[in-house]
Design a protein around this motif. Structure first.
Motif, PDB file in Angstrom:
ATOM      1  N   TYR A  79      -1.748   2.091  16.808  1.00 30.75           N
ATOM      2  CA  TYR A  79      -2.294   0.744  16.997  1.00 30.75           C
ATOM      3  C   TYR A  79      -3.610   0.779  17.778  1.00 30.75           C
ATOM      4  CZ  TYR A  79       1.739  -1.485  14.869  1.00 30.75           C
ATOM      5  OH  TYR A  79       2.683  -1.905  13.970  1.00 30.75           O
ATOM      6  N   THR A 118      -3.499  -4.095   0.690  1.00 30.91           N
ATOM      7  CA  THR A 118      -2.763  -3.592   1.855  1.00 30.91           C
ATOM      8  C   THR A 118      -3.351  -2.239   2.156  1.00 30.91           C
ATOM      9  OG1 THR A 118      -0.760  -4.861   1.478  1.00 30.91           O
ATOM     10  CG2 THR A 118      -0.509  -2.804   2.685  1.00 30.91           C
ATOM     11  N   TYR A 148       9.452 -12.035   4.695  1.00 31.21           N
ATOM     12  CA  TYR A 148       9.455 -11.558   3.311  1.00 31.21           C
ATOM     13  C   TYR A 148      10.890 -11.612   2.813  1.00 31.21           C
ATOM     14  CZ  TYR A 148      11.141  -7.032   5.050  1.00 31.21           C
ATOM     15  OH  TYR A 148      11.874  -6.037   5.657  1.00 31.21           O
ATOM     16  N   LEU A 178       3.854 -10.638   9.661  1.00 34.58           N
ATOM     17  CA  LEU A 178       4.940 -10.615   8.670  1.00 34.58           C
ATOM     18  C   LEU A 178       6.146  -9.916   9.271  1.00 34.58           C
ATOM     19  CD1 LEU A 178       2.837  -9.308   5.640  1.00 34.58           C
ATOM     20  CD2 LEU A 178       3.676 -11.642   5.913  1.00 34.58           C
ATOM     21  N   GLY A 236       0.854  -1.190   0.000  1.00 37.18           N
ATOM     22  CA  GLY A 236       0.000   0.000   0.000  1.00 37.18           C
ATOM     23  C   GLY A 236       0.886   1.234   0.000  1.00 37.18           C
ATOM     24  N   ARG A 237       0.851   2.003  -1.070  1.00 35.78           N
ATOM     25  CA  ARG A 237       1.790   3.118  -1.183  1.00 35.78           C
ATOM     26  C   ARG A 237       1.118   4.276  -1.907  1.00 35.78           C
ATOM     27  NH1 ARG A 237       5.660   1.553   1.323  1.00 35.78           N
ATOM     28  NH2 ARG A 237       4.435   2.898   2.629  1.00 35.78           N
ATOM     29  N   HIS A 293      -4.038   1.184   4.463  1.00 38.43           N
ATOM     30  CA  HIS A 293      -3.619   2.115   5.522  1.00 38.43           C
ATOM     31  C   HIS A 293      -4.853   2.491   6.332  1.00 38.43           C
ATOM     32  CE1 HIS A 293      -0.040   2.785   2.936  1.00 38.43           C
ATOM     33  NE2 HIS A 293       0.538   2.974   4.096  1.00 38.43           N
ATOM     34  N   GLY A 350       2.844  -3.373  18.090  1.00 37.23           N
ATOM     35  CA  GLY A 350       2.519  -4.010  16.815  1.00 37.23           C
ATOM     36  C   GLY A 350       2.347  -5.515  16.971  1.00 37.23           C
ATOM     37  N   TRP A 366       3.571   4.511   8.403  1.00 34.55           N
ATOM     38  CA  TRP A 366       4.816   4.888   9.101  1.00 34.55           C
ATOM     39  C   TRP A 366       5.556   5.982   8.358  1.00 34.55           C
ATOM     40  CZ3 TRP A 366       9.231   4.303   6.180  1.00 34.55           C
ATOM     41  CH2 TRP A 366       9.134   3.458   5.060  1.00 34.55           C
ATOM     42  N   ALA A 394       2.098  -6.458   9.865  1.00 30.84           N
ATOM     43  CA  ALA A 394       3.559  -6.548   9.981  1.00 30.84           C
ATOM     44  C   ALA A 394       4.068  -5.814  11.214  1.00 30.84           C
ATOM     45  CB  ALA A 394       4.206  -6.011   8.716  1.00 30.84           C
ATOM     46  N   GLY A 395       3.270  -5.724  12.232  1.00 34.45           N
ATOM     47  CA  GLY A 395       3.712  -5.078  13.466  1.00 34.45           C
ATOM     48  C   GLY A 395       4.938  -5.798  14.017  1.00 34.45           C
ATOM     49  N   ALA A 396       5.953  -5.012  14.383  1.00 34.06           N
ATOM     50  CA  ALA A 396       7.180  -5.601  14.918  1.00 34.06           C
ATOM     51  C   ALA A 396       7.476  -5.065  16.314  1.00 34.06           C
ATOM     52  CB  ALA A 396       8.347  -5.280  13.991  1.00 34.06           C
ATOM     53  N   SER A 397       7.016  -3.855  16.599  1.00 40.09           N
ATOM     54  CA  SER A 397       7.197  -3.247  17.926  1.00 40.09           C
ATOM     55  C   SER A 397       6.324  -4.008  18.932  1.00 40.09           C
ATOM     56  CB  SER A 397       6.726  -1.791  17.863  1.00 40.09           C
ATOM     57  OG  SER A 397       5.359  -1.774  17.462  1.00 40.09           O
TER      58      SER A 397
HETATM   59  C1  LIG Z   1       6.066  -7.721   4.709  1.00 41.46           C
HETATM   60  C2  LIG Z   1       5.776  -6.297   5.081  1.00 41.46           C
HETATM   61  C3  LIG Z   1       4.898  -5.561   4.309  1.00 41.46           C
HETATM   62  C4  LIG Z   1       4.625  -4.228   4.620  1.00 41.46           C
HETATM   63  N1  LIG Z   1       3.809  -3.525   3.798  1.00 41.46           N
HETATM   64  C5  LIG Z   1       3.599  -2.216   4.049  1.00 41.46           C
HETATM   65  C6  LIG Z   1       2.832  -1.444   3.156  1.00 41.46           C
HETATM   66  O1  LIG Z   1       2.381  -1.936   2.135  1.00 41.46           O
HETATM   67  N2  LIG Z   1       2.624  -0.134   3.439  1.00 41.46           N
HETATM   68  C7  LIG Z   1       3.139   0.448   4.561  1.00 41.46           C
HETATM   69  O2  LIG Z   1       2.931   1.635   4.755  1.00 41.46           O
HETATM   70  N3  LIG Z   1       3.870  -0.269   5.431  1.00 41.46           N
HETATM   71  C8  LIG Z   1       4.121  -1.569   5.191  1.00 41.46           C
HETATM   72  N4  LIG Z   1       4.904  -2.295   6.048  1.00 41.46           N
HETATM   73  C9  LIG Z   1       5.423  -1.650   7.277  1.00 41.46           C
HETATM   74  C10 LIG Z   1       4.603  -2.073   8.471  1.00 41.46           C
HETATM   75  O3  LIG Z   1       3.270  -1.660   8.322  1.00 41.46           O
HETATM   76  C11 LIG Z   1       5.110  -1.513   9.800  1.00 41.46           C
HETATM   77  O4  LIG Z   1       5.176  -0.112   9.750  1.00 41.46           O
HETATM   78  C12 LIG Z   1       6.447  -2.024  10.171  1.00 41.46           C
HETATM   79  O5  LIG Z   1       6.489  -3.421  10.021  1.00 41.46           O
HETATM   80  C13 LIG Z   1       6.848  -1.601  11.582  1.00 41.46           C
HETATM   81  O6  LIG Z   1       5.935  -2.003  12.554  1.00 41.46           O
HETATM   82  P1  LIG Z   1       6.079  -1.468  14.049  1.00 41.46           P
HETATM   83  O7  LIG Z   1       5.805   0.003  14.021  1.00 41.46           O
HETATM   84  O8  LIG Z   1       5.077  -2.219  14.865  1.00 41.46           O
HETATM   85  O9  LIG Z   1       7.483  -1.769  14.474  1.00 41.46           O
HETATM   86  C14 LIG Z   1       5.214  -3.620   5.759  1.00 41.46           C
HETATM   87  C15 LIG Z   1       6.098  -4.370   6.535  1.00 41.46           C
HETATM   88  C16 LIG Z   1       6.398  -5.681   6.209  1.00 41.46           C
HETATM   89  C17 LIG Z   1       7.361  -6.452   7.061  1.00 41.46           C
END
Ligand SMILES: Cc1cc2nc3c(=O)[nH]c(=O)nc-3n(C[C@H](O)[C@H](O)[C@H](O)COP(=O)(O)O)c2cc1C
Length: 379
Positions: free
Chosen positions: A167, A114, A266, A234, A77-78, A116, A222, A148, A216-219
């Motif tokens: 979130y 994807t 990925y 992811l 998503g962009r 937003h 997230g 982000w 794809a939350g990593a924090s």
């Molecule tokens: C496989 C993958 C796909 C993602 N696709 C998008 C996307 O299409 N658009 C977007 O704005 N962010 C995308 N992101 C970023 C995530 O939404 C997110 O900001 C990032 O993983 C950090 O998460 P956090 O803030 O919880 O650490 C993607 C991340 C990953 C790993």
């Protein structure tokens, strides 16, 4: 309240299919095509490639992936490119409409958007999702992103919320959408971010209770959002960190929310007949890499360090080639082995890109897929 006959049909599940999504099949290493809707895909480089964001190429990629039995098509998503030399992602298909088109053009693969959450109202999103779910016969999924990249969110005139608040907003967005997908008749929704009187949505999605969800939350916030709500988280991690991460997020989902979650990585795949050719293709991407573009993305993500300049350079290189994710480079045998390593480390699947999707996916299907079956990663 009395419901009209067609509303009742929907709620009783008469329109809902009995098939299970490929996303929940028993393949050991599930696979999806990633980022084919955006210029560059996941590569930031001027190295020559035939990949273009045209509908003909999208159809070719989607139909190949469907026929190969892959599980998912996941777009990015962009809303704006990142600048730099290649202005990566500046040419990009919107993903709900992209998914609707590809849903009609395929038969079994799960097609994702994807989305937003800050820029699409849940009433609109829930309705679009249901429509694509019906077009696809219950094969639609959503990758939920909170936004982000600040210039991208500012394009909509909205101010970025503080990280964890995004979130909290996302949770309320999804709670509202879930009610629209499942509740009969009208309801009022009163939240911190959304207020709605007499909300309702028909038809309901074919998938019960909702489309397949990714995040794809990593924090910590997230991961918690993912554990609470989605089917697949992811993330890309060094191999030695995968096991611990997967265990933690699965435990979180299970212990606090009584549910299961899968974790997929990925990556970029560069597969050629010989190791030498594959390495040369990798080198060409790096040598003609969009270093200013990679710097912009890393600055936005806050990845900066002066005392670790060498590591930063190699990390930047991995942004050029594969958005910071792993790069599987080599012969078909070597690429299959690298998928095996990710699987052994705990990944349940991978979404991946190519430098030139159409011909490289064809080669992957012919040469790597049989080896993945041979190694028991697929059947
Ligand atoms: C496989 C993958 C796909 C993602 N696709 C998008 C996307 O299409 N658009 C977007 O704005 N962010 C995308 N992101 C970023 C995530 O939404 C997110 O900001 C990032 O993983 C950090 O998460 P956090 O803030 O919880 O650490 C993607 C991340 C990953 C790993």
């Amino acid at each position: 309240m009395t419901l009209a006959a067609h509303e009742q049909d929907n709620l009783l599940g008469k329109t809902r299919p009995t098939r299970e999504s490929r996303m929940f099949n028993d393949q050991k290493m599930k696979l999806g095509i990633f980022s084919a809707n955006c210029s560059g895909g996941i590569v930031m480089s001027d190295a020559p490639s035939g990949f273009r964001v045209t509908w003909d190429q999208q159809l070719d990629i989607a139909r190949q992936a469907d026929a190969l039995g892959l599980e998912a098509l996941v777009p990015v998503g962009r809303w704006t490119g990142f600048g730099g030399n290649t202005h990566v992602h500046a040419v990009c298909y919107e993903t709900y409409t992209w998914a609707a088109g590809l849903a009609q053009a395929t038969t079994d693969i799960e097609v994702f958007c994807t989305t937003h959450l800050p820029v699409i109202h849940p009433v609109v999103a829930a309705k679009m999702a249901t429509t694509i779910d019906h077009i696809s016969g219950g094969r639609f999924g959503m990758n939920l992103v909170m936004g982000w990249f600040t210039p991208e969110m500012e394009l909509f005139g909205t101010k970025q919320l503080e990280h964890d608040q995004r979130y909290a907003y996302g949770q309320e967005w999804l709670d509202f959408a879930m009610r629209l997908w499942n509740e009969p008749g009208n309801f009022d929704f009163a939240g911190e971010y959304f207020n709605s009187t007499g909300a309702h949505a028909y038809p309901k999605p074919l998938q019960d209770p909702r489309p397949v969800l990714l995040n794809a939350g990593a924090s910590p916030a997230g991961q918690r959002f993912s554990a609470r709500n989605v089917d697949v988280n992811l993330i890309a991690l060094p191999v030695d960190q995968i096991g611990g991460y997967v265990k933690n997020i699965k435990n979180l989902a299970h212990d606090e929310y009584e549910r299961d979650i899968d974790v997929w990585t990925y990556c970029l795949v560069i597969c050629r007949e010989t190791e030498q050719e594959a390495k040369a293709a990798y080198r060409a991407i790096v040598d003609q890499g969009d270093w200013p573009g990679a710097q912009i993305v890393m600055d936005t993500l806050g990845i900066q360090s002066e005392s670790f300049a060498t590591q930063i350079t190699s990390f930047k290189e991995s942004f050029l080639t594969s958005w910071g994710g792993p790069c599987l480079v080599g012969t078909p045998e070597q690429v299959a082995e690298q998928f095996g390593e990710l699987s052994d480390a705990g990944m349940g699947g991978a979404v991946f890109g190519f430098h030139d999707y159409v011909p490289e996916l064809r080669y992957f299907g012919a040469e790597v897929m049989p080896l993945l079956r041979k190694y028991g990663l697929r059947h």
